[in-house]
Design an enzyme around this catalytic site. Structure first.
Site: not given
Lengths: 511, 377
Positions: B61, B64, B146, B188, B216
């Protein structure tokens, strides 16, 4: 002192086989406890507390050896010269009205309040750095704490531990109500525990059960406490607390019977070997309420009684370090069952179906003497279809009266009635019992005023629409489709000539 | 939910970003989910799946940086709290019990992301929120949310453009913050985000080409939202078969999710990368393979008696020195009522007041002449 001696003995036993070469009492100890409280509303509250006490003066010496006290927090205390630190993460709200008073409540979101020592020169700078470091340790957005949401309380939030003086200049308080509590906050909290989540009470701390609760609050409290009764030296106390309230309907499937397995999906297997004390307390104060008795399984070996939060309470105690309670072959799965005497009531309810059948509610109740019993039903008003209204809808709609059939105890015993011999008014209801008589009473019908629509609206709409269509569309249609022809006036016609003759006689212009 | 399982990603919010950096010694990962709101559950699930694979393959961790823009696991709408599922059979809880989210909720912004990448974090940022990489680290950056042609939306309020991202990577290259960088994006028109890269040693993968939408995977009727995106779903399936000793190379990763499964055409870019993709192992970027040398020397640890003895002495000194201490009273009513409010420190007047007075004096002297000044001084 006896406690310290016993502590030292236990520690010596633990360190003996280690081969250190000299007997040195360790200076930190761990106590863990779990309190299970059945709440009046049928839910159950579980409060975990893990307390590490470290007999050391963190400010003065260069500490490099950490055993039970977590290094992350010990370094914070010495680097930022903390006197006290209280940090809590909470999801939900403790409903005192339904659940009773809490041991320690915390506000929803994240709350941090800190007392710095009086050696700190720039308290605001330390405060900002401390909140950044804590946000890294606990994976929370505590770095959003700045002067816009920090206050310096002047009257409350006095130190909960030992304090020399209380100059409120060294106190800072901030709350972040938008802070979410989830597994990523629980994981570092668990990692600070000496036994982590491997042994002792902390095996019960599984995220998927702990967050499926009505109230979840986890906190870290650090403060200096008296080391002994004379209070001549200081120890640092770290308390990690976690309170959850399991909902009877969500977790308990509507039943009030609880067990450790149903609450946490785990049972206790072994005590934490690093703990000096590891106990489970179950609140059995209200063991008799509403004709129900609380039964705790396995039965406790000892009980503890004291005045807590103003009331006398009794707790069943299970000591995990006692081999009679828990050992290698036996897990501890506490079960709480409510035993109630057989019900002697009856309820039947048949809900209504629109335009098919009405509501039916039947209840059999025993009314206690010298009391008033109120039965109330909530209802909602709905709109009917416009054809279903009566011609006088503003009068309202009637709800049929309720029926009360009662067996009333008589003051005087009556003898059985012979129907043929006695007058007619005495033989309406067949009486079987001489000590009570049967009576059927009715309430008034209820007249309910339903909202009525304006019935002239369909007519208004039709009129308006037709007018608009006729005027606008009609004119437009005519303009588009009507053609105009020029008509030549015709000369002839006998009737016309005759009419012209008469008109000439009158002196009127001709057609 | 409509009957068809295809649901194009609406340009509403950026769910998550995962940034991971790999490398031989200081591999790090950055995983970013940039979407907010419950209906973007799948972006958080995407990010957490990659996080999970990466942890499983050995990255700790501390290396990350996980950024999640919204909390789905403990969201009030989640019927199973503290879980995030990737498949509708609810067999895999990608949230797990051991997750550490470094940037969450409102902290996921374009500025914070760029600061993490370039290392220009404010002083006092804890280590877990920094990207600790050097010139020998391999870094994996996974972003989802998005997006559109040339931008990626963060939290429904701001965007990061492909030019900014390319410049950030160039800064990282100039400051020697990475050795090799793998950039994966699942949005997208994802391919538009890697079009502008110009720094060396970058390999990029995207879930769809410019002009295509990434779709999806499948909705779950109990949870009520789509659980994952197609590209990441198949990438996760592919990664589940990798173990730290696998020899699978990057060419296999490029073949994951062909158009028949993904409906969009995944793309990749390797022209900036110096090695041949078929020689690059998946575990170079997703796993952490340490080189271990075994030694046969024994080292014995001596207990340090010096420290224990000195601390014992200090203990005895403590007892005799201090007077008894006591706890503070929690609600001393008399003291509270009679406390005086603290006088605020006097500050010299600020710029505005000074400027106003200077203006007034200047106007006075201009009007009446400089000779009056001697009456003042």
């Amino acid at each position: 002192m006896a406690v310290a001696v016993r502590l030292a003995l236990i520690v010596l036993l633990l360190l003996g086989p280690g081969g250190w070469g000299h007997t040195e009492p360790s200076r930190d100890s761990l106590r863990e406890e779990l309190v299970i409280t059945p709440l009046p509303s049928g839910d159950v509250a579980a409060t975990f507390q893990f307390r590490t006490r470290w007999d050391s003066e963190l400010q003065r010496e260069e500490v490099s050896h950490y055993r039970l006290f977590p290094k992350a927090l010990g370094q914070l205390i010495s680097k930022y010269s903390l006197q006290e630190l209280h940090l809590s993460f909470t999801q939900g709200f403790w409903r005192t009205r339904y659940w009773g008073p809490p041991f320690l409540q915390a506000p929803s979101g994240a709350e941090l309040w800190v007392w710095f020592q009086d050696t700190v020169t720039d308290v605001d700078k330390s405060w900002k750095e401390l909140s950044n470091v804590l946000s890294g340790i606990f994976c929370a957005s505590l770095n959003f704490i700045d002067s816009t949401n920090t206050v310096i309380p002047t009257a409350s939030f006095k130190p909960l531990g030992l304090a020399n003086g209380t100059d409120h200049y060294f106190l800072r308080y901030a709350v972040l109500p938008r802070e979410v509590v989830c597994t990523e906050n629980l994981t570092p909290w668990k990692k600070l525990l000496p036994c982590s989540s491997k042994a002792g009470l902390s095996v019960l701390l599984k995220a998927d059960r702990l967050f499926h609760t009505s109230y979840h609050s986890q906190a870290v409290h650090i403060r200096p406490v008296c080391r002994n009764a004379r209070c001549t030296s200081i120890s640092w106390e770290l308390r990690q607390t976690l309170s959850v309230v399991f909902d009877a309907f969500v977790t308990g499937q509507g039943k009030k019977d609880w067990s450790l397995f149903r609450m946490f999906s785990r049972t206790l297997t072994e005590p934490c070997p690093l703990a000096a004390e590891s106990r489970v307390y179950v609140d059995i104060t209200s063991s008799k309420q509403d004709n129900e008795t609380l039964e705790v399984n396995p039965p406790p070996l000892t009980t503890y009684q004291d005045v807590i939060l103003g009331t006398q309470k009794t707790y069943a105690v299970y000591d995990l370090l006692d081999t009679a309670v828990i050992n290698n072959s036996r897990n501890l799965n506490l079960q709480l069952k409510w035993k109630r005497p057989p019900e002697n009531g009856y309820i039947h309810y048949q809900p209504a179906q629109d335009r098919l059948q009405p509501h039916l509610l039947e209840m059999l109740i025993q009314l206690p003497a010298n009391s008033v019993t109120k039965v109330s039903i909530q209802f909602e008003r709905a709109l009917l279809k416009w054809t279903e209204y009566t011609p006088d809808p503003n009068h309202g709609f009637y709800v049929s009266p309720s029926v009360l059939s009662a067996l009333v105890p008589s003051i005087v015993a009556s003898k059985p009635v012979d129907w043929e011999e006695s007058p007619l008014f005495n033989s309406l209801f067949p009486g079987s019992d001489s000590s009570s008589y049967f009576v059927r009473l009715y309430t008034e019908p209820l007249l309910v005023n339903l909202p009525t629509p304006d019935f002239s609206m369909p007519y208004n709409v039709i009129c308006l629409t037709c007018t608009v269509v006729a005027v606008c569309y009609g004119s437009f249609y005519n303009l588009l489709t009507r053609t105009f022809h020029i008509e030549e006036p015709s000369k002839g016609g006998l009737a016309k000539r005759l009419a012209n003759l008469i008109r000439r006689a009158r002196g009127v212009p001709p057609l | 939910m409509a009957a068809n399982s295809f649901r194009p990603r609406v340009l509403t919010a950026l769910a998550g970003l995962l940034a991971l950096s790999f490398g031989s010694l200081a591999d790090s990962r950055i995983e970013v989910c940039t979407s907010r709101f419950w209906f973007n559950y799948r972006h958080v699930a995407n990010t957490l799946s990659v996080y999970r694979s990466v942890k499983r393959l050995g990255i700790p961790d501390s290396h990350i940086v996980l950024m999640l823009a919204d909390d789905m696991a403990c969201n009030a709408r989640n019927p199973k709290p503290a879980t995030v599922f990737s498949h509708k059979n609810m067999e895999l809880n990608v949230y797990g019990d051991d997750v550490e989210v470094d940037y969450r909720s409102y902290e996921v912004t374009v500025e914070n992301f760029l600061r993490v990448l370039t290392g220009r974090v404010p002083p006092g940022t804890p280590r877990s929120k920094r990207l600790l990489s050097d010139d020998r680290s391999n870094i994996l950056i996974y972003m989802t949310g998005h997006g559109g042609n040339g931008f990626l939306k963060f939290q429904d309020s701001e965007e990061i453009t492909n030019i900014e991202l390319a410049d950030a990577f160039e800064q990282m290259w100039q400051k020697r913050r990475y050795n090799e960088l793998l950039f994966i994006i699942d949005t997208c028109q994802g391919a538009s985000m890697y079009e502008r890269f110009y720094s060396p040693n970058i390999m990029a993968l995207a879930s769809s080409q410019v002009g295509e939408d990434s779709l999806s995977h499948q909705p779950d009727p109990a949870i009520g939202v789509h659980l994952m995106d197609r590209y990441t779903f198949y990438v996760l399936e592919f990664l589940e078969e990798i173990n730290p000793a696998s020899q699978t190379n990057m060419n296999d990763l490029f073949q994951v999710c062909p158009k028949s499964l993904c409906v969009s055409t995944p793309g990749h870019r390797t022209d900036l990368f110096q090695r041949d993709p078929k020689n690059v192992l998946i575990t170079d970027f997703f796993g952490s393979v340490r080189k271990v040398e075994i030694t046969t020397e024994t080292i014995s640890l001596q207990p340090d008696l010096g420290i224990m003895e000195s601390s014992n002495k200090e203990d005895q000194i403590d007892e005799e020195r201090m007077e008894p201490l006591k706890y503070a009273e929690q609600l001393p009513v008399a003291q509270i009522i009679h406390q005086k409010p603290k006088l605020k420190d006097w500050h010299p007047p600020g710029g505005f007041i000074l400027g106003l007075w200077a203006l007034i004096i200047m106007v006075f002297f201009k009007t009446y002449g400089i000779k009056h000044m001697k009456f003042i001084f």
